[in-house]
Design an enzyme around this catalytic site. Structure first.
Site, PDB file in Angstrom:
ATOM      1  N   THR A  42       0.954  -1.315  -0.104  1.00  0.00           N
ATOM      2  CA  THR A  42       0.062   0.016  -0.045  1.00  0.00           C
ATOM      3  C   THR A  42       0.843   1.259  -0.069  1.00  0.00           C
ATOM      4  OG1 THR A  42       0.110   0.106   2.461  1.00  0.00           O
ATOM      5  CG2 THR A  42      -2.068  -1.024   1.050  1.00  0.00           C
ATOM      6  N   GLY A  44       1.510   4.175   1.721  1.00  0.00           N
ATOM      7  CA  GLY A  44       2.267   4.640   2.894  1.00  0.00           C
ATOM      8  C   GLY A  44       3.455   3.646   3.382  1.00  0.00           C
ATOM      9  N   CYS A  45       2.771   2.255   3.295  1.00  0.00           N
ATOM     10  CA  CYS A  45       3.822   1.243   3.414  1.00  0.00           C
ATOM     11  C   CYS A  45       4.698   1.137   2.931  1.00  0.00           C
ATOM     12  CB  CYS A  45       2.917  -0.062   3.850  1.00  0.00           C
ATOM     13  SG  CYS A  45       1.663   0.244   5.016  1.00  0.00           S
ATOM     14  N   THR A  46       4.761   1.337   1.611  1.00  0.00           N
ATOM     15  CA  THR A  46       5.794   1.401   0.554  1.00  0.00           C
ATOM     16  C   THR A  46       6.847   2.321   0.717  1.00  0.00           C
ATOM     17  OG1 THR A  46       4.231  -0.128  -1.119  1.00  0.00           O
ATOM     18  CG2 THR A  46       6.503   1.020  -1.941  1.00  0.00           C
ATOM     19  N   GLY A  49       8.411   1.606   4.045  1.00  0.00           N
ATOM     20  CA  GLY A  49       9.639   0.742   3.818  1.00  0.00           C
ATOM     21  C   GLY A  49      10.817   1.165   3.125  1.00  0.00           C
TER      22      GLY A  49
END
Length: 158
Positions: A42, A44-46, A49
């Site tokens: 997703t 924000g998570c990408t 990370g």
């Protein structure tokens, strides 16, 4: 039971990408960043990370290892890690054992509906296994820089 700053983090063992098993007690002598994120692949998570990936040499220089954690399975994690070229492991917490230990399952609202989900949170464990810092309700921009600064500061003081 959940962890508190200044207290030892209870030992845990969890399955992670690259066919690894992560045991907290085996990491004594290193600082450990554990960051919880809602879902693989997703936006924000990408971004989050990627920020950890791009600063990994600096974390390593500060004697710090990084693990991402979500409730996704290992196959989703392996795909996410490969696609984003992450240079750290992702822990699968399908049973939510770590999520509950760190108290990151919160009531969230999406499209007007309430559901239980992972609140983006990061924890820095010192080399003795005590929780040194925590960040809850994380906003991604600038967050990794804050975590890196804390890791450097605690490492220098040790």
């Amino acid at each position: 039971m959940s962890v508190n700053v200044g207290q030892p983090v209870p030992d845990f063992t969890a399955q992670a990408t690259s066919d690894t098993t992560v045991t907290l007690s085996a990491l004594r002598g290193k600082q450990v960043v554990i960051y919880f994120y809602p879902k693989d692949s997703t936006p924000g998570c990408t971004t989050e990370g990627g920020d950890f990936r791009d600063n990994m040499a600096d974390f390593e220089a500060a004697n710090t290892v990084v693990f991402g954690v979500s409730r996704d399975g290992l196959r989703a994690h392996e795909n996410f890690k490969a696609k984003q070229d992450f240079n750290f492991e992702l822990i699968s917490d399908k049973e939510e054992a770590l999520c509950h230990l760190f108290d990151v399952i919160k009531l969230k609202k999406m499209y007007g509906k309430e559901h239980l989900g992972v609140e983006r949170s990061t924890f820095l464990i010192d080399r003795e296994g005590k929780l040194a810092r925590e960040w809850r309700k994380v906003k991604v921009p600038g967050h990794v820089g804050e975590v890196l600064a804390a890791a450097r500061e605690i490492n220098a003081a040790a």
